[in-house]
Scaffold this motif. Structure first.
Motif, PDB file in Angstrom:
ATOM      1  N   LYS B 187      -3.887 -13.237   6.882  1.00 26.84           N
ATOM      2  CA  LYS B 187      -2.348 -13.080   6.238  1.00 26.84           C
ATOM      3  C   LYS B 187      -2.347 -13.680   4.894  1.00 26.84           C
ATOM      4  O   LYS B 187      -1.768 -13.478   4.075  1.00 26.84           O
ATOM      5  CB  LYS B 187      -1.576 -14.062   7.089  1.00 26.84           C
ATOM      6  N   ASP B 188      -3.594 -14.429   4.482  1.00 27.67           N
ATOM      7  CA  ASP B 188      -3.736 -15.013   3.294  1.00 27.67           C
ATOM      8  C   ASP B 188      -3.557 -13.915   2.039  1.00 27.67           C
ATOM      9  O   ASP B 188      -3.198 -14.214   0.949  1.00 27.67           O
ATOM     10  CB  ASP B 188      -4.888 -15.856   3.013  1.00 27.67           C
ATOM     11  N   PHE B 189      -4.335 -12.744   2.375  1.00 23.33           N
ATOM     12  CA  PHE B 189      -4.502 -11.673   1.491  1.00 23.33           C
ATOM     13  C   PHE B 189      -2.990 -11.148   0.801  1.00 23.33           C
ATOM     14  O   PHE B 189      -2.891 -11.056   0.002  1.00 23.33           O
ATOM     15  CB  PHE B 189      -5.187 -10.551   2.178  1.00 23.33           C
ATOM     16  N   THR B 190      -2.324 -11.127   2.204  1.00 25.94           N
ATOM     17  CA  THR B 190      -0.891 -10.528   1.593  1.00 25.94           C
ATOM     18  C   THR B 190       0.093 -11.532   1.093  1.00 25.94           C
ATOM     19  O   THR B 190       0.863 -11.168   0.072  1.00 25.94           O
ATOM     20  CB  THR B 190      -0.130  -9.907   3.061  1.00 25.94           C
ATOM     21  N   GLU B 191      -0.535 -12.656   1.629  1.00 25.03           N
ATOM     22  CA  GLU B 191       0.736 -14.047   1.216  1.00 25.03           C
ATOM     23  C   GLU B 191       0.406 -13.970  -0.461  1.00 25.03           C
ATOM     24  O   GLU B 191       1.140 -14.163  -1.072  1.00 25.03           O
ATOM     25  CB  GLU B 191       0.266 -15.236   1.681  1.00 25.03           C
ATOM     26  N   ALA B 192      -0.743 -13.868  -0.672  1.00 30.76           N
ATOM     27  CA  ALA B 192      -1.314 -14.016  -2.225  1.00 30.76           C
ATOM     28  C   ALA B 192      -0.656 -13.058  -3.064  1.00 30.76           C
ATOM     29  O   ALA B 192      -0.335 -13.204  -4.108  1.00 30.76           O
ATOM     30  CB  ALA B 192      -3.038 -14.059  -2.325  1.00 30.76           C
ATOM     31  N   ALA B 193      -0.690 -11.699  -2.555  1.00 30.22           N
ATOM     32  CA  ALA B 193      -0.160 -10.606  -3.369  1.00 30.22           C
ATOM     33  C   ALA B 193       1.211 -10.940  -3.408  1.00 30.22           C
ATOM     34  O   ALA B 193       1.728 -10.438  -4.341  1.00 30.22           O
ATOM     35  CB  ALA B 193      -0.769  -9.138  -2.391  1.00 30.22           C
ATOM     36  N   ARG B 194       1.988 -11.628  -2.354  1.00 31.07           N
ATOM     37  CA  ARG B 194       3.439 -11.717  -2.529  1.00 31.07           C
ATOM     38  C   ARG B 194       3.688 -12.636  -3.596  1.00 31.07           C
ATOM     39  O   ARG B 194       4.780 -12.437  -4.086  1.00 31.07           O
ATOM     40  CB  ARG B 194       3.773 -11.934  -0.926  1.00 31.07           C
ATOM     41  N   GLN B 202       3.954  -1.984  -1.832  1.00 32.54           N
ATOM     42  CA  GLN B 202       2.697  -2.195  -2.860  1.00 32.54           C
ATOM     43  C   GLN B 202       1.582  -3.028  -2.040  1.00 32.54           C
ATOM     44  O   GLN B 202       0.351  -2.685  -2.028  1.00 32.54           O
ATOM     45  CB  GLN B 202       3.090  -2.937  -4.172  1.00 32.54           C
ATOM     46  N   ILE B 203       2.059  -3.912  -1.381  1.00 35.12           N
ATOM     47  CA  ILE B 203       1.021  -4.878  -0.612  1.00 35.12           C
ATOM     48  C   ILE B 203       0.274  -3.935   0.579  1.00 35.12           C
ATOM     49  O   ILE B 203      -0.962  -3.946   0.772  1.00 35.12           O
ATOM     50  CB  ILE B 203       1.734  -5.880   0.332  1.00 35.12           C
ATOM     51  N   ALA B 204       1.287  -3.026   1.257  1.00 32.42           N
ATOM     52  CA  ALA B 204       0.707  -2.260   2.361  1.00 32.42           C
ATOM     53  C   ALA B 204      -0.258  -1.101   1.609  1.00 32.42           C
ATOM     54  O   ALA B 204      -1.146  -0.846   2.101  1.00 32.42           O
ATOM     55  CB  ALA B 204       1.808  -1.245   2.866  1.00 32.42           C
ATOM     56  N   TRP B 205       0.046  -0.504   0.523  1.00 32.20           N
ATOM     57  CA  TRP B 205      -0.641   0.567  -0.220  1.00 32.20           C
ATOM     58  C   TRP B 205      -1.889   0.041  -0.828  1.00 32.20           C
ATOM     59  O   TRP B 205      -2.898   0.520  -0.806  1.00 32.20           O
ATOM     60  CB  TRP B 205       0.418   1.272  -1.293  1.00 32.20           C
ATOM     61  N   ARG B 206      -1.807  -1.120  -1.812  1.00 32.01           N
ATOM     62  CA  ARG B 206      -2.888  -1.717  -2.369  1.00 32.01           C
ATOM     63  C   ARG B 206      -3.899  -2.631  -1.684  1.00 32.01           C
ATOM     64  O   ARG B 206      -4.832  -2.730  -2.166  1.00 32.01           O
ATOM     65  CB  ARG B 206      -2.261  -2.367  -3.872  1.00 32.01           C
ATOM     66  N   VAL B 207      -3.255  -3.354  -0.657  1.00 30.58           N
ATOM     67  CA  VAL B 207      -3.868  -4.602  -0.180  1.00 30.58           C
ATOM     68  C   VAL B 207      -4.529  -4.129   1.210  1.00 30.58           C
ATOM     69  O   VAL B 207      -5.705  -4.066   1.672  1.00 30.58           O
ATOM     70  CB  VAL B 207      -3.145  -5.841   0.086  1.00 30.58           C
TER      71      VAL B 207
END
Lengths: 299, 296
Positions: B187-194, B202-207
């Motif tokens: 989850k850290d990946f998406t949290e960081a992007a958020r 964007q998170i879905a597509w890029r991360v």
């Protein structure tokens, strides 16, 4: 509660949560809309149509429980249910025994394990129409395998063997899949248990019975459950190879229902049969859940 | 029951004698193991090998010896089957169906599985449960009204209409499989992007998508296999011969030339050849995908 009553941070958090929910459901929307259109909507419609006299095209006339009453007294339905039962017993025992044997042997060898696994799995990835054609050729009374040995039995064309022959073909394409599933379940069994059994002087057979089988029990229980459901749904191979014939000798509920809907134009009656099948499936799933809750699966 | 024979050391030294002393028992009994494994393997693929053989034979040769290897390699059956079965058309139809099903299913299931793994969706658990249960529903439950609805919408005898059905029937499995892949992404990946201000899309597509492509590849393979092999929906919803996919076209072909084993064998090879080759190349992906499909 209003924004003035709650501290501003809490209201912001609530708004963020609300936003997250909307975004989340927006992502789910395409899946749910498709499901509503193709699966859920028509399923609900089936409930209504099962209480009607309906040809499948024109308007439907409400007739109450007549379809269900007819189904209960229909000799064809009784015969089809009996065939489903025979199918279930065979489909549960034959591929399961072969799958367990194959998986056990595969778990014991080191070399060529992947090769054998692949070979066993191939029939499962080949289309049902192709597998059916292959076996029609091999079961042919004039040029098939048995003919080579002097037996001119019409396996698919004889009322006493048609159901068994189709079931044999389905077992053939299915057992390898089970072998692979059981193999991966066996590989998941804790090796320490085998070591402990060996220390206790257990023979191979004792290890198999007391360590392997209990270790893969959740998988086996699940496969048994799915076999029940699949046996009720059995359709493809029967429809392709015998069309339920000859003389209804390989008819099961699903082929009977299909014919009622598309050949006899009794769509209302077919809906009643379809819904009944689903109810049986639901009962089986409920019993499974109930037994699982009671801890029967994990012991 | 087999254990008694298995326990007995077999004479054959199949494997070269080697390293570990602990393995000795396994090696000794290996001969019997391999013997049974080979018999099972012959049972599994023998029939398909017989078809491959027969595709090269003429009918006289098949009649006299249906199981033996061909004495000559004639390609007549393949040429004949290709034109008479109109495989150019039906293969094109099947490719359209495969491609359409794969793209649509990946899109629909990708969005849904992203929501069910990376976003906090209230009621998401109920959706997952519904997807599980929905796969146990017999198609007979919704077949007839669906056919009626599709007739009204002019989606019968229509490749797109068939593809939509495949989207709907394959998406639950695809969603659950992809979800199991996406849950492994921290989850850290998406949290960081958020925190960096990225939107969910964007998170879905890029991360997430770049990390989840092995899952998408598995789903794509399975959906392609299913739509290539699928026969029930195709035979119910497509009646025009020019729109048939290979599966139902093959069935009609086989009915028409039911006594011409050479011809039907060649047609069978057209249909199973690509599948088996692809399977052998990407075995791991197929097996992991299909067993999770059957099991969960």
């Amino acid at each position: 509660m209003t924004a003035t009553a709650a501290p501003p941070t809490a209201s912001g958090a609530r708004r963020a949560r609300w936003r997250a929910a909307v975004v989340g459901w927006a992502f789910l929307a395409p899946l749910l809309v498709l499901n509503l259109l193709v699966v859920l909507g028509p399923s609900v419609a089936t409930v209504y149509y099962s209480f009607t006299d309906w040809s499948g095209l024109g308007p439907a006339t409400f007739i109450g429980l007549d379809n269900y009453v007819t189904a209960f007294g229909d000799a064809k339905v009784h015969q089809a249910l009996l065939h489903n039962l025979v199918w279930f017993v065979l489909f549960l025992t034959v591929p399961m025994a072969m799958g367990l044997l194959g998986a056990y042997l595969l778990s014991q060898v080191r070399r060529f394990q992947m090769l054998f696994r692949a070979l066993y799995f191939i029939p499962y990835v080949v289309a049902s129409v192709v597998n059916a054609a292959v076996w029609k050729m091999l079961l042919s009374p004039t040029s098939g395998i048995a003919h080579q040995f002097g037996v001119d039995q019409s396996w698919l064309g004889d009322t006493s063997t048609s159901l068994l022959s189709v079931n044999f073909v389905v077992d053939w394409h299915w057992w390898g899949f089970l072998a692979v599933i059981f193999l991966s379940a066996m590989q998941g069994v804790d090796p320490a248990l085998y070591d402990a059994a060996k220390v206790d002087g257990a023979s191979r057979w004792q290890q198999y019975r007391n360590v392997t089988l209990p270790g893969i029990r959740p998988t086996m229980v699940f496969i048994v459950l799915m076999t029940v459901i699949w046996s009720l749904k059995a359709f493809d191979y029967i429809f392709i190879m015998t069309q339920g014939g000859p003389a209804g000798s390989s008819e099961v509920v699903s082929t009977l229902m299909y014919k009622q809907a598309f050949n006899e134009y009794s769509a209302g009656y077919a809906a009643a049969l379809g819904l009944s099948m689903t109810l049986v499936t639901a009962v089986i799933l409920a019993v499974y859940q109930w037994m699982r809750k009671k801890g029967w699966e994990d012991e | 029951m087999t254990a008694t024979t298995v326990d007995r050391p077999a004479p054959a030294g199949v494997a070269p004698t080697g390293s570990g002393r602990g393995r000795r028992r396994v090696r000794l009994s290996g001969g019997t193991h391999y013997l049974v494994l080979i018999v099972l393997a012959l049972f599994a693929i023998g029939p398909l090998v017989a078809v491959l053989f027969n595709a090269f034979k003429n009918n006289a040769e098949i009649g006299s010896n249906p199981l033996a290897p061909p004495t000559s390699f004639s390609l007549d059956n393949f040429v004949d089957a290709w034109t008479r079965g109109d495989f150019a058309t039906t293969m094109r139809n099947s490719l359209i169906i495969c491609l359409g099903s794969v793209l649509g299913t990946c899109l629909v299931a990708g969005l849904a599985s992203f929501a069910l793994s990376q976003l906090r969706v209230p009621g998401g658990g109920a959706v997952v449960a519904y997807l599980f249960l929905g796969s146990a529903l017999p198609v007979q439950l919704f077949l007839v009204p669906l056919f009626f609805l599709w007739t009204q919408l002019h989606l019968t005898d229509n490749l797109f209409g068939l593809i939509v059905i495949y989207w709907a029937t394959d998406a639950p499995f695809a969603t659950l499989l992809l979800r199991s892949f996406l849950l492994k992404i921290p989850k850290d990946f998406t949290e960081a992007a958020r925190l960096d201000g990225a939107s969910s899309l964007q998170i879905a597509w890029r991360v997430v998508l770049p990390l989840a492509w092995p899952g998408f590849l598995t789903v794509a393979l399975i959906v392609a296999l299913w739509s290539w092999n699928e026969f029930f929906w195709a035979i119910t919803f497509i009646h025009t011969p020019e729109l048939r996919p290979v599966s139902t076209s093959f069935l009609a072909f086989q009915d028409q030339y039911s006594t011409d084993w050479g011809l039907t064998s060649a047609a069978a090879i057209f249909m199973l050849g690509p599948v088996v080759l692809l399977f052998l190349v990407l075995q791991r992906k197929f097996v992991s995908g299909l067993t999770s499909g059957g099991i969960k």
